[in-house]
Enzyme design. Structure first.
Site, short mmCIF file in Angstrom:
data_model
loop_
_atom_site.label_atom_id
_atom_site.label_comp_id
_atom_site.label_asym_id
_atom_site.label_seq_id
_atom_site.Cartn_x
_atom_site.Cartn_y
_atom_site.Cartn_z
N GLY A 191 -20.75 -24.26 36.68
CA GLY A 191 -21.50 -23.05 36.37
C GLY A 191 -20.55 -21.90 36.13
N ARG B 239 -21.35 -24.63 30.26
CA ARG B 239 -22.26 -25.39 29.39
C ARG B 239 -21.85 -25.26 27.93
NH1 ARG B 239 -28.46 -24.15 30.38
NH2 ARG B 239 -27.76 -21.99 30.27
N LYS C 206 -32.22 -12.08 52.07
CA LYS C 206 -31.73 -10.72 51.75
C LYS C 206 -32.05 -10.38 50.31
CE LYS C 206 -28.24 -11.90 49.03
NZ LYS C 206 -27.87 -11.38 47.72
N GLU D 22 -32.28 -14.30 41.80
CA GLU D 22 -32.90 -15.42 42.52
C GLU D 22 -34.15 -15.03 43.29
OE1 GLU D 22 -32.30 -18.46 42.21
OE2 GLU D 22 -30.18 -18.95 42.14
N1 LIG Z 1 -23.36 -13.05 40.97
C1 LIG Z 1 -23.16 -12.83 42.25
O1 LIG Z 1 -22.70 -11.74 42.65
C2 LIG Z 1 -23.47 -13.90 43.26
C3 LIG Z 1 -22.83 -13.86 44.51
C4 LIG Z 1 -23.13 -14.83 45.46
C5 LIG Z 1 -24.02 -15.84 45.15
N2 LIG Z 1 -24.60 -15.86 43.93
C6 LIG Z 1 -25.52 -16.97 43.65
O2 LIG Z 1 -24.90 -17.86 42.72
C7 LIG Z 1 -25.90 -18.53 41.96
C8 LIG Z 1 -25.55 -18.40 40.49
O3 LIG Z 1 -25.58 -17.01 40.18
P1 LIG Z 1 -24.74 -16.34 39.03
O4 LIG Z 1 -24.62 -14.94 39.41
O5 LIG Z 1 -23.50 -17.07 38.72
O6 LIG Z 1 -25.80 -16.50 37.83
P2 LIG Z 1 -25.55 -16.29 36.30
O7 LIG Z 1 -26.86 -16.07 35.69
O8 LIG Z 1 -24.48 -15.27 36.10
O9 LIG Z 1 -24.94 -17.69 35.81
C9 LIG Z 1 -25.64 -18.91 35.91
C10 LIG Z 1 -24.80 -20.00 35.28
O10 LIG Z 1 -25.48 -21.25 35.41
C11 LIG Z 1 -25.42 -21.93 34.16
N3 LIG Z 1 -26.50 -22.89 34.05
C12 LIG Z 1 -26.36 -24.22 34.23
N4 LIG Z 1 -27.52 -24.86 34.02
C13 LIG Z 1 -28.41 -23.92 33.68
C14 LIG Z 1 -29.77 -23.99 33.31
N5 LIG Z 1 -30.44 -25.15 33.26
N6 LIG Z 1 -30.40 -22.83 33.04
C15 LIG Z 1 -29.75 -21.66 33.10
N7 LIG Z 1 -28.44 -21.54 33.43
C16 LIG Z 1 -27.78 -22.67 33.71
C17 LIG Z 1 -25.44 -20.80 33.13
O11 LIG Z 1 -24.93 -21.26 31.90
C18 LIG Z 1 -24.54 -19.79 33.78
O12 LIG Z 1 -23.19 -20.08 33.52
C19 LIG Z 1 -27.25 -17.87 42.33
O13 LIG Z 1 -27.91 -18.69 43.24
C20 LIG Z 1 -26.84 -16.57 43.00
O14 LIG Z 1 -27.77 -16.13 43.98
C21 LIG Z 1 -24.36 -14.93 42.97
O1 LIG Z 2 -26.63 -9.80 42.35
P1 LIG Z 2 -27.45 -10.44 43.45
O2 LIG Z 2 -28.63 -9.60 43.81
O3 LIG Z 2 -27.79 -11.86 43.10
O4 LIG Z 2 -26.54 -10.48 44.74
C1 LIG Z 2 -25.28 -11.07 44.65
C2 LIG Z 2 -24.81 -11.61 45.96
O5 LIG Z 2 -25.74 -12.52 46.51
C3 LIG Z 2 -24.44 -10.54 46.95
O6 LIG Z 2 -23.87 -11.14 48.08
#
Ligand SMILES: NC(=O)c1ccc[n+]([C@@H]2O[C@H](COP(=O)([O-])OP(=O)(O)OC[C@H]3O[C@@H](n4cnc5c(N)ncnc54)[C@H](O)[C@@H]3O)[C@@H](O)[C@H]2O)c1
Ligand SMILES: O=P(O)(O)OC[C@H](O)CO
Length: 333
Positions: free
Chosen positions: A8, A32, A191, A281
């Site tokens: 991802g 992807r 959260k 999320e």
């Molecule tokens: N961004 C943050 O600050 C952060 C921090 C901690 C945890 N998270 C968690 O990490 C997870 C991913 O978040 P993110 O911020 O990287 O999201 P994002 O939207 O930035 O990226 C999602 C990634 O997943 C890929 N992907 C793979 N299969 C997919 C599908 N079927 N449909 C859509 N996208 C698909 C996308 O191409 C993309 O690269 C979430 O659960 C989020 O809560 C995010």
């Molecule tokens: O951008 P959010 O709201 O998905 O939050 C990102 C992280 O989960 C913060 O810890």
């Protein structure tokens, strides 16, 4: 040097790949889209998700997931929670035997109501001892800018937690360990829902008293819920609970907070979903969390009202007065 894969290449997957590379691991990131994989490997940039950030030289990306997973010791997964099961089903046969699998995600699966580590165990048919989760106050862009941060690695197996935490520690990110997977995962899920509530009241124009009231009462809801499912209360007071709640509720970088703010400004749920080009999320987790709460008889007035605002049945300006269940009787704090 530990060989790891990150699945991802969104904002968190790319940032965590940088964290691991800056900690000395040999990291390959699965994207992807082939053009994104080429951009990351050739220009050291992921300009859609992390504009202005230069990625380390020991991080490469590939759209060929078999090549990415070949021979790795640890697999970190960072895709939207509602897509995890389908993503894992497609790669089950490629996960190396004995590799550890780590969830970076913060969601609950709609329909099944499973946590992400549970989906991993089921879809990959692996022992929970091989599974870990990472959570904490971890806004991707701040970590990508190398601002000092702490995180938590949780596994039922202390060796797995320690092995992952060693790889996921570098000069700007420190990973602590615990064995409360339920509390650590639910902290990250819950959260998000409180951050949506904060965004809503922010969008309405309410001030710090309202937000502090929601954060404080929100932590009570988070703790009651997680403890009902077997979490330790102290986990919810730690980085994966209170820590992440503060970061997400205070930051305009948070997608959940941003989605809530748009709702508070009067946009409909469908308009907000259209405007978000990254994963918020909390929007998908509201329903399964409330179903899980009902199953254990846990009262979640703030989360319930977020659900009503999302459904269009509660005006955003009316969310704050309802910080407890509606009753004329005074309630204990
Ligand atoms: N961004 C943050 O600050 C952060 C921090 C901690 C945890 N998270 C968690 O990490 C997870 C991913 O978040 P993110 O911020 O990287 O999201 P994002 O939207 O930035 O990226 C999602 C990634 O997943 C890929 N992907 C793979 N299969 C997919 C599908 N079927 N449909 C859509 N996208 C698909 C996308 O191409 C993309 O690269 C979430 O659960 C989020 O809560 C995010
Ligand atoms: O951008 P959010 O709201 O998905 O939050 C990102 C992280 O989960 C913060 O810890």
């Amino acid at each position: 040097m530990t060989r790891v894969a990150v699945l991802g290449a969104g904002s968190w997957g790319t940032t965590f790949a940088k964290v691991l590379a800056d900690g000395g691991a040999d990291v390959t990131l699965w994207a992807r889209r082939q053009e994104l994989a080429e951009q990351i490997t050739r220009s050291r940039r992921n300009s859609d998700y992390l504009p202005g950030i230069t990625l380390p030289a020991n991080l490469s990306a590939d759209s060929d997931v078999a090549a990415v997973l070949d021979g790795v010791e640890q697999v970190f997964v960072s895709v939207p929670s509602q897509t995890l099961r389908e993503n894992l089903a497609a790669i089950r046969h490629l996960i190396p035997d004995d590799s550890r699998v780590v969830s970076l995600m913060k969601g609950v699966e709609k329909g099944t109501r499973f946590r992400m580590s549970e989906v991993i165990e089921q879809e990959l048919h692996i022992d929970p001892a091989r599974v870990a989760v990472v959570s904490g106050p971890n806004l991707a862009m701040e970590i990508a800018k190398e601002q000092p941060t702490a995180s938590v690695v949780s596994s039922t197996d202390p060796d797995t937690a320690a092995a992952v935490a060693v790889v996921a520690t570098n000069p700007y990110l420190r990973s602590f360990v615990n064995n409360d997977v339920i509390g650590t995962e639910f902290g990250g899920v819950l959260k998000n829902l409180i951050a949506v509530a904060i965004g809503i009241v922010d969008g309405v124009g309410y001030g710090e008293n309202t937000k502090a009231s929601i954060i404080t009462r929100g932590l009570v809801e988070m703790t009651d819920f997680a403890v009902a499912y077997g979490a330790r209360p102290e986990t919810l007071s730690g980085l994966a609970g209170l820590g992440d709640l503060i970061a997400t509720c205070e930051s305009s970088l948070s997608r959940n907070n941003t989605a809530g703010r748009l709702l508070g400004q009067g946009y409909s749920f469908s308009a907000v979903v259209r405007q978000m080009n990254q994963t918020a999320e909390g929007l998908a987790s509201v329903a399964p969390v409330l179903e899980l709460a009902a199953a254990k008889g846990v009262d979640m007035p703030i989360v319930s009202q977020v659900a009503e605002v999302l459904a269009g049945t509660l005006a955003p300006r009316d969310i704050a007065p309802h910080l407890t269940t509606d009753t004329d009787e005074p309630q204990g704090e």
